[in-house]
Design an enzyme around this catalytic site. Structure first.
Site, PDB file in Angstrom:
ATOM      1  N   LYS A   1       0.824  -1.222   0.000  1.00  0.00           N
ATOM      2  CA  LYS A   1       0.000   0.000   0.000  1.00  0.00           C
ATOM      3  C   LYS A   1       0.852   1.263   0.000  1.00  0.00           C
ATOM      4  O   LYS A   1       0.385   2.331  -0.390  1.00  0.00           O
ATOM      5  CB  LYS A   1      -0.909   0.010   1.230  1.00  0.00           C
ATOM      6  CG  LYS A   1      -1.861  -1.171   1.311  1.00  0.00           C
ATOM      7  CD  LYS A   1      -3.268  -0.810   0.873  1.00  0.00           C
ATOM      8  CE  LYS A   1      -4.162  -2.040   0.903  1.00  0.00           C
ATOM      9  NZ  LYS A   1      -5.522  -1.791   0.476  1.00  0.00           N
TER      10      LYS A   1
ATOM     11  N   SER B   1      -8.770   1.444   8.628  1.00  0.00           N
ATOM     12  CA  SER B   1      -8.169   1.008   9.889  1.00  0.00           C
ATOM     13  C   SER B   1      -7.014   0.065   9.591  1.00  0.00           C
ATOM     14  O   SER B   1      -6.382  -0.465  10.479  1.00  0.00           O
ATOM     15  CB  SER B   1      -9.209   0.302  10.755  1.00  0.00           C
ATOM     16  OG  SER B   1      -9.733  -0.803  10.045  1.00  0.00           O
TER      17      SER B   1
ATOM     18  N   TYR C   1       3.715   7.239  12.603  1.00  0.00           N
ATOM     19  CA  TYR C   1       4.114   7.775  11.298  1.00  0.00           C
ATOM     20  C   TYR C   1       3.665   9.235  11.126  1.00  0.00           C
ATOM     21  O   TYR C   1       3.776   9.798  10.038  1.00  0.00           O
ATOM     22  CB  TYR C   1       3.526   6.921  10.167  1.00  0.00           C
ATOM     23  CG  TYR C   1       4.104   5.527  10.074  1.00  0.00           C
ATOM     24  CD1 TYR C   1       5.483   5.319  10.147  1.00  0.00           C
ATOM     25  CD2 TYR C   1       3.289   4.418   9.901  1.00  0.00           C
ATOM     26  CE1 TYR C   1       6.017   4.047  10.061  1.00  0.00           C
ATOM     27  CE2 TYR C   1       3.825   3.123   9.805  1.00  0.00           C
ATOM     28  CZ  TYR C   1       5.182   2.956   9.883  1.00  0.00           C
ATOM     29  OH  TYR C   1       5.709   1.699   9.794  1.00  0.00           O
TER      30      TYR C   1
END
Lengths: 311, 311
Positions: B50, B75, B112
């Site tokens: 991804k 999620s 992140y």
């Protein structure tokens, strides 16, 4: 063992082994505050560095010895390594295993073409059985860790690591029988000017640590550790090398081993056995020592029962 | 999407992603009776493919859009991917997550640098929340799979695989939202003369399989599968590509998924999430089709809770 001799050994075994990759992780570098290079012997043939020593020990036999085969006693990675190396080279491998060894280990040895003899699960019984096979077949006995050819073969993991990353300050390895530790020391001495080797050892089987203190080979009374590959003791072939050159042996607790194993599985996405995590656990206990430096860690193998994990 | 355009996209995202390794295993080749090349996106940054699509989608924004940031609802892996890609590029990422999302996933997104807004765990609530953030901040909404820039970014995994192994007959991928499948098809069409793409899908969430049959996008009534990344449905951007070009969608049972996952963990020594195992499970069901051929398998990711494994 000089560099040229080690280089010849490495060249000889190359057709039979994988050159395993070296992994890095920014996150693990951040945690360790160092640059850490993981040598992934979990990706080695049969799943562990033992393939290297077994291969060299067999290749180094005379033609006559090769014709008669090899024998060892082991229920762990060396049994599989010897069976597979022997098969690749075209030699018979007799493996003495305790009859209560896990079914998966028996099947792995059989799958690689090893000829298994079962014995009672005692040191005495397995040594007697190996002796008997030697007498009957003329096969050469190869010890999993206390054999100089095996030790020289194990050296090639660190050789590959140092060829790729020549400026490592330390290489961390787990210590059990001492074959990988002694081999890594030989490689570091020959291939680097100032790379030192540090071993991680479980506190619960701290025989190598105590051997360094007492100056003689110590054994364990208990062997309650998750790092099942490290329950064995040093031998007279590897102890002199270890005693003379090892930088230190760092003891780690069972909790620290599981914590390091979790990091390797979750962050590096690698399946490694608990013994491999012992090396990283030692690194994590020596953060002051390694800060800002380049270090190597040998992930010794990946043969773990995934249906019986500690997390 | 022609080869030159895909090449440009790949070049643009290269500084932000890993070129992941391709693994092989003699034992798995023997089992499959084929040559199988595993593209290891479990080693991708943040642990899944991804990252590729998220990076390209952000890079492709105008300067004005970049200044206002990006928003998504997820999620799973796309939330982490968008947060990390946005951080690397210097853009704000607003992530809408259901308030009952696992703590570890919340922490990963926060780690992140993602800005989380929690909502009720319904589709309606998360869409409303994403819309609200768009209105308040001017951020651009990026869908995890039904966005052509995301799809083009996902294509780069197969591009790397085909650049390294140009003669693959089939590439197997898992299908969930359809972004990886559509992207892989675009890559195969542009980079190969005759490589076809096959998707694996859990029988329990077989919406893509049914969509191919009916010719329109179907959804699932139940979503009971271990492959939690594959519960989503196709969208109007990726379905036309899939409908036109996919070779087939192979359904696999939960037992087959766990069996394939076990093989990958035990034999390849790789930590992969169940969705990745769906692709290998499909391969194992099509042994007649692949016999003697070279095939690719995209191991989509490695973000799995190691304290909650199916074996």
């Amino acid at each position: 063992m000089n560099k040229a001799s080690l280089q010849t050994i490495h060249n000889n075994i190359k057709p039979y082994i994988h050159k395993t990759p070296v992994f890095t992780s920014q996150l693990l570098n951040d945690i360790c505050e160092a640059e850490v290079f993981f040598k992934c012997e979990n990706f080695q043939k049969m799943g562990a560095f033992k393939m290297r020593g077994a291969t060299h020990a067999i290749l180094n036999l005379t033609q006559d010895q090769k014709r008669k085969g090899v024998v060892t006693h082991s229920s762990g990675n060396f049994a599989q390594a010897l069976a597979l190396a022997a098969k690749s080279i075209g030699v018979k491998a007799y493996i003495v295993m305790p009859k209560n060894a896990p079914q998966v280990k028996k099947e792995a040895v059989l799958g690689y073409g090893g000829i298994i003899s079962f014995c009672e699960p005692t040191n005495q019984a397995r040594e007697a059985m190996a002796k008997k096979i030697q007498q009957e077949t003329g096969a050469t006995f190869l010890h999993p860790s206390n054999n100089i050819d095996v030790i020289n073969g194990q050296a090639t993991a660190a050789i590959e690591l140092l060829e790729e990353y020549p400026n490592l300050k330390y290489i961390y390895v787990p210590v059990g029988g001492g074959g990988l530790l002694a081999g890594t020391i030989l490689a570091a001495n020959a291939y680097s000017k100032n790379c030192k080797v540090i071993a991680g050892e479980p506190e619960n089987v701290n025989d190598a640590y105590r051997s360094l203190l007492s100056g003689k080979i110590e054994s364990n009374t208990a062997n309650n550790t998750i790092a099942d590959g490290l329950k064995t003791q040093l031998g007279d072939k590897n102890f002199p090398i270890i005693k003379k050159y090892v930088e230190s042996i760092q003891l780690v607790t069972e909790i620290e081993i599981v914590k390091a194993m979790t990091l390797i599985w979750q962050r590096l996405k690698l399946v490694v056995e608990p013994s491999s995590a012992v090396a990283l656990a030692a690194v994590l206990k020596q953060k002051n020592k390694i800060k800002g430096k380049k270090i190597g860690v040998i992930l010794s193998g990946g043969n773990v029962d995934i249906t019986n994990l500690p997390f």
